[in-house]
Design an enzyme around this catalytic site. Sequence first.
Site, PDB file in Angstrom:
ATOM      1  N   ARG A 212       0.840  -1.204   0.000  1.00 63.85           N
ATOM      2  CA  ARG A 212       0.000   0.000   0.000  1.00 63.85           C
ATOM      3  C   ARG A 212       0.874   1.253   0.000  1.00 63.85           C
ATOM      4  O   ARG A 212       0.604   2.226  -0.710  1.00 63.85           O
ATOM      5  CB  ARG A 212      -0.899   0.006   1.237  1.00 63.85           C
ATOM      6  CG  ARG A 212      -1.948  -1.095   1.240  1.00 63.85           C
ATOM      7  CD  ARG A 212      -2.776  -1.070   2.524  1.00 63.85           C
ATOM      8  NE  ARG A 212      -3.683  -2.200   2.566  1.00 63.85           N
ATOM      9  CZ  ARG A 212      -3.795  -3.059   3.591  1.00 63.85           C
ATOM     10  NH1 ARG A 212      -3.065  -2.899   4.687  1.00 63.85           N
ATOM     11  NH2 ARG A 212      -4.641  -4.062   3.527  1.00 63.85           N
ATOM     12  N   ASP A 250     -15.892  -3.075  -4.777  1.00 64.56           N
ATOM     13  CA  ASP A 250     -15.948  -4.347  -4.047  1.00 64.56           C
ATOM     14  C   ASP A 250     -17.372  -4.880  -4.135  1.00 64.56           C
ATOM     15  O   ASP A 250     -18.320  -4.117  -4.355  1.00 64.56           O
ATOM     16  CB  ASP A 250     -15.528  -4.150  -2.575  1.00 64.56           C
ATOM     17  CG  ASP A 250     -15.040  -5.440  -1.925  1.00 64.56           C
ATOM     18  OD1 ASP A 250     -13.820  -5.599  -1.745  1.00 64.56           O
ATOM     19  OD2 ASP A 250     -15.881  -6.303  -1.599  1.00 64.56           O
ATOM     20  N   ASP A 299      -6.586  -6.930  -6.057  1.00 64.51           N
ATOM     21  CA  ASP A 299      -6.135  -7.756  -4.919  1.00 64.51           C
ATOM     22  C   ASP A 299      -7.274  -8.719  -4.551  1.00 64.51           C
ATOM     23  O   ASP A 299      -7.935  -8.553  -3.525  1.00 64.51           O
ATOM     24  CB  ASP A 299      -5.792  -6.814  -3.753  1.00 64.51           C
ATOM     25  CG  ASP A 299      -5.358  -7.546  -2.504  1.00 64.51           C
ATOM     26  OD1 ASP A 299      -4.898  -8.697  -2.607  1.00 64.51           O
ATOM     27  OD2 ASP A 299      -5.482  -6.948  -1.408  1.00 64.51           O
ATOM     28  N   CYS A 339      -3.202 -14.119  -3.062  1.00 65.18           N
ATOM     29  CA  CYS A 339      -2.955 -14.595  -1.698  1.00 65.18           C
ATOM     30  C   CYS A 339      -3.156 -16.113  -1.611  1.00 65.18           C
ATOM     31  O   CYS A 339      -3.280 -16.654  -0.519  1.00 65.18           O
ATOM     32  CB  CYS A 339      -3.846 -13.860  -0.707  1.00 65.18           C
ATOM     33  SG  CYS A 339      -5.596 -14.039  -1.056  1.00 65.18           S
TER      34      CYS A 339
HETATM   35  N1  SAH Z   1      -7.277  -5.009  -1.022  1.00 64.42           N
HETATM   36  C1  SAH Z   1      -7.887  -5.246   0.262  1.00 64.42           C
HETATM   37  C2  SAH Z   1      -8.110  -6.706   0.558  1.00 64.42           C
HETATM   38  C3  SAH Z   1      -8.907  -7.443  -0.491  1.00 64.42           C
HETATM   39  S1  SAH Z   1      -9.656  -8.925   0.090  1.00 64.42           S
HETATM   40  C4  SAH Z   1      -7.061  -4.582   1.345  1.00 64.42           C
HETATM   41  O1  SAH Z   1      -6.041  -3.969   1.042  1.00 64.42           O
HETATM   42  O2  SAH Z   1      -7.437  -4.701   2.523  1.00 64.42           O
HETATM   43  C5  SAH Z   1     -10.632  -9.365  -1.290  1.00 64.42           C
HETATM   44  C6  SAH Z   1     -11.894  -8.531  -1.497  1.00 64.42           C
HETATM   45  O3  SAH Z   1     -12.474  -8.941  -2.730  1.00 64.42           O
HETATM   46  C7  SAH Z   1     -12.985  -8.718  -0.450  1.00 64.42           C
HETATM   47  O4  SAH Z   1     -13.325  -7.478   0.095  1.00 64.42           O
HETATM   48  C8  SAH Z   1     -14.184  -9.295  -1.216  1.00 64.42           C
HETATM   49  O5  SAH Z   1     -15.431  -8.758  -0.780  1.00 64.42           O
HETATM   50  C9  SAH Z   1     -13.887  -8.840  -2.612  1.00 64.42           C
HETATM   51  N2  SAH Z   1     -14.429  -9.664  -3.684  1.00 64.42           N
HETATM   52  C10 SAH Z   1     -14.408 -10.998  -3.807  1.00 64.42           C
HETATM   53  N3  SAH Z   1     -14.922 -11.381  -4.993  1.00 64.42           N
HETATM   54  C11 SAH Z   1     -15.295 -10.239  -5.637  1.00 64.42           C
HETATM   55  C12 SAH Z   1     -15.885  -9.973  -6.897  1.00 64.42           C
HETATM   56  N4  SAH Z   1     -16.178 -10.941  -7.747  1.00 64.42           N
HETATM   57  N5  SAH Z   1     -16.136  -8.690  -7.225  1.00 64.42           N
HETATM   58  C13 SAH Z   1     -15.832  -7.685  -6.355  1.00 64.42           C
HETATM   59  N6  SAH Z   1     -15.244  -7.887  -5.169  1.00 64.42           N
HETATM   60  C14 SAH Z   1     -14.989  -9.151  -4.813  1.00 64.42           C
END
Ligand code: SAH
Length: 395
Positions: A212, A250, A299, A339
């Site tokens: 970040r 999201d 991510d 991840c």
């Molecule tokens: N980048 C974030 C962590 C991401 S975790 C950080 O820095 O904290 C992964 C995220 O993807 C979750 O919030 C989940 O709700 C979202 N997610 C999962 N599948 C998704 C989709 N198909 N479309 C949009 N968001 C999605």
Amino acid sequence: MSAHPTIRLKSREGRRAIAGAPWIFSNEIEMDARTRSLAPGTLVNVVRADGNDLGTGYFNPKSLIAVRLLDPVADAEIGDAFFASHLARALSRRAALFPEHFYRLVHAEGDGLPGLTIDRFNMTFVVQITTAGMEALIEPMFGALDDVASPECVILRNDAPSRALEGLDSYVRAARGEIPDRMTVHENGVRYFADAASGQKTGWYFDQRDNRAFIAALAKGQRVLDCHSYTGGFGLLAAHAGATHVTCLDSSAPALALASAAAEANGVGGKVKFTKADVFDELERLAATNATFDIVIADPPPFVKSRKDLEAGARAYRKLARLAASVTAANGYLLLASCSHNMPHDRFLAECAIGIARAGRRASILRDAGAGPDHPVHPMLPETAYLKALVFVLD
Ligand code: SAH
């Protein structure tokens, strides 16, 4: 007489453990009737086929990873003193790295405590236990945590799906104090909010802290698209660092609500937009309108949950790279992360490269990183280095 029952390695088996790795697989041990009848989580002494000691660990006859080693000495006492010394060591290592108490305090095998994760939010500690062996040690572990860190609140997030593999049930409860409505996280000079009881994992992803910060250093004057923004980890820091406009995207409404509240708390609410949508759909929609962003972050959740998902997951990472590249501006930056510990680094990089090329773009890698140093990697357990974060600059 030995205090712990003995588990014997088959001859010529357990090479990784003999070399220093903490895992012993069920096919590597003599699984006789006595061994099979040991209760999940029993402390055991492990001996090599030649009779030499390998140390003390805990055993689960139901698990593919049959033994996780805790101590190189046989008959070690795994109680308050064991946990106090491990927790004190983990704490002093974090104190050397971070000015404030917001970090992963215990990263399982990386801190010598298999099956245990503890994320620290100042005086609130969120604990995840993923093995029967660690579950059986919960009382001495909590006793030591009280002594070493004096927590005001300890929340057990024992709802990880992987617990089922160990025959464990799923529950969330406060072990000390009461579960707060929401927690505050201080990171990279920004204040975020996290939900300890029903947020994802422990409520916050500390692993991306340094990634970040890297993106934030590029963000001044830029338009940013934070896909899979969750509670705003990347996007809000970019806004704080001078991005002109940030879109947090999201599929989770509760995550976006926390991100929105945090944007206001940091005084950047005016330039951050929140979109609840599926990332694949939204990227296709944006690409169809020729929209572009100077910085794009993707991510996603793990696409490769088990090894059998590797090919399907690889295709999903490739598609995400292609779609994300298609909305990245000329000379723009693209962060792609995985991840999934079942997705090897080199394969991930190859899928990202192919996806970007299929968007008709050329790219160079500026940064090839993993999780921050509060997620120490066991050098003989590549599985503990699960996070991959690649930053590309696109022509
Ligand atoms: N980048 C974030 C962590 C991401 S975790 C950080 O820095 O904290 C992964 C995220 O993807 C979750 O919030 C989940 O709700 C979202 N997610 C999962 N599948 C998704 C989709 N198909 N479309 C949009 N968001 C999605």
